[in-house]
Design an enzyme around this catalytic site. Sequence first.
Site, PDB file in Angstrom:
ATOM      1  N   HIS A 100       0.857  -1.188   0.000  1.00 15.63           N
ATOM      2  CA  HIS A 100       0.000   0.000   0.000  1.00 15.63           C
ATOM      3  C   HIS A 100       0.890   1.234   0.000  1.00 15.63           C
ATOM      4  O   HIS A 100       2.000   1.226   0.515  1.00 15.63           O
ATOM      5  CB  HIS A 100      -0.876  -0.039   1.266  1.00 15.63           C
ATOM      6  CG  HIS A 100      -1.964   0.978   1.313  1.00 15.63           C
ATOM      7  ND1 HIS A 100      -1.726   2.303   1.623  1.00 15.63           N
ATOM      8  CD2 HIS A 100      -3.310   0.866   1.113  1.00 15.63           C
ATOM      9  CE1 HIS A 100      -2.878   2.958   1.622  1.00 15.63           C
ATOM     10  NE2 HIS A 100      -3.851   2.117   1.313  1.00 15.63           N
TER      11      HIS A 100
ATOM     12  N   GLN B  30      -5.084  -5.343   7.141  1.00 13.67           N
ATOM     13  CA  GLN B  30      -6.006  -6.361   6.669  1.00 13.67           C
ATOM     14  C   GLN B  30      -5.945  -7.634   7.495  1.00 13.67           C
ATOM     15  O   GLN B  30      -6.873  -8.459   7.450  1.00 13.67           O
ATOM     16  CB  GLN B  30      -5.716  -6.684   5.191  1.00 13.67           C
ATOM     17  CG  GLN B  30      -5.786  -5.500   4.255  1.00 13.67           C
ATOM     18  CD  GLN B  30      -7.168  -4.868   4.218  1.00 13.67           C
ATOM     19  OE1 GLN B  30      -8.181  -5.518   4.476  1.00 13.67           O
ATOM     20  NE2 GLN B  30      -7.218  -3.582   3.909  1.00 13.67           N
TER      21      GLN B  30
ATOM     22  N   LYS C 144     -10.803  -0.460  10.072  1.00 12.12           N
ATOM     23  CA  LYS C 144     -10.868  -1.737   9.366  1.00 12.12           C
ATOM     24  C   LYS C 144     -11.162  -2.887  10.338  1.00 12.12           C
ATOM     25  O   LYS C 144     -11.362  -4.029   9.908  1.00 12.12           O
ATOM     26  CB  LYS C 144      -9.554  -1.992   8.619  1.00 12.12           C
ATOM     27  CG  LYS C 144      -9.241  -0.941   7.548  1.00 12.12           C
ATOM     28  CD  LYS C 144      -7.961  -1.263   6.825  1.00 12.12           C
ATOM     29  CE  LYS C 144      -7.480  -0.096   5.970  1.00 12.12           C
ATOM     30  NZ  LYS C 144      -8.371   0.235   4.854  1.00 12.12           N
TER      31      LYS C 144
ATOM     32  N   CYS D  64      -4.722   2.322  -3.826  1.00  6.39           N
ATOM     33  CA  CYS D  64      -3.502   2.866  -3.196  1.00  6.39           C
ATOM     34  C   CYS D  64      -2.339   1.881  -3.330  1.00  6.39           C
ATOM     35  O   CYS D  64      -1.556   1.695  -2.394  1.00  6.39           O
ATOM     36  CB  CYS D  64      -3.741   3.211  -1.734  1.00  6.39           C
ATOM     37  SG  CYS D  64      -4.933   4.547  -1.482  1.00  6.39           S
TER      38      CYS D  64
END
Length: 398
Positions: free
Chosen positions: A116, A196, A219, A356
């Site tokens: 990212h 993530q 997230k 991104c």
Amino acid sequence: MTITALRDQFPGLANNWHYLDTAATAQKPQVVLDAMMRAGGADYATVHRGVYARSANMTVAFEAARERVARFIGAASPNEVVFVRGATEGINLVAQSWGPANLNAGDRIMLSRLEHHSNIVPWQMLAEKVGAHIDVCPLTGDGLIDLDWLEANLTEQHKLVALAHVSNVLGSVLGVKRAAKAAHAVGAKLMLDGCQAAPRMRLNMAELGCDFYVMSGHKLYGPTGVGVLWAKAETLDSMPPWQGGGAMIDRVTFEKTTYAPAPSRFEAGTPMIIEVIGLHAAIDFIDSFGPEAIFAHECALAAQTRDALRGINSVTLYGPEKSAGIVSFSMEGIHPHDIGTILDEENVAIRAGHHCAQPLMDHLGIPATARASFGIYNDEHDVAALVRGLERVKRIFG
């Protein structure tokens, strides 16, 4: 508690909305919204400053959240948990505090092709500042970070290896222990972007073997504006302050200022009080199911999606077969933005763009992908809605 019939716990999923953009930001359960409402209303006061009872109570709640995060990620101590505005700020903190104190001209930083932008740009800024060089680890054919290449190409010039624990585009999972062993073999530190991974994998910092770990609250089914940087206590203690102001000091005079110990040293100013309380509630929510169950649930949905999309002959799938709840794809002759727009008309929300991760798009030879990413609230009905929507996309574009 099992992962079934969860939609009614998420106010943002009303009206049969098929939300498949959890990798960007997760919807918030009512328990998190309620905790934040109490923290910003009946319970609200500042922390670490007031001598009155409500401030003391809020300080206890704020530090209890730090202890909760420490347990959630398997930290040795709450003092290893720094609250930041998000993973991006956590990476920048390391780059601008630890970085200049430990990297010199000619030193090297190892990244990977799938990172990212938040795990690329801060290191570029650091490299320009100190005269260091950046190397890029390639990917395997199925979209994993190539650890064979990494082991063969790390040198004693490398002072830092910064990698995604789980790719936000491909859903590929890093072999962290192997990466840590390779980095430490040449004396380098390992930084992991855990944005993530944290919502769907059981974390234990000692077992992972990394040196820095970052994650974002939004997230993790929590609020925006809060995240976590983890590092060992001795590492944090060795790092100079990054931002100056209230709360991060010991004693201030015009002649000299001394600084508070970590983690307070890195939390200048009034902190994100309401958001930290919300993060605590979000972690409790996740742990009521267990990250292992969440991971299995989302992986199964990703596998089901890949199988279904293979039946559409214009679709190209990216990344490994076993992906952590994320499926990126393209349709021949159709821009991902057009895919996303038509799916929106079908009440299906996906991400369309470069995510991104422009260097990864360059590697794939495409400007963008469509991405479906799953959360704890998704089920097979969301997969079916996605497939129906893509069949309509194909009919429209012929």
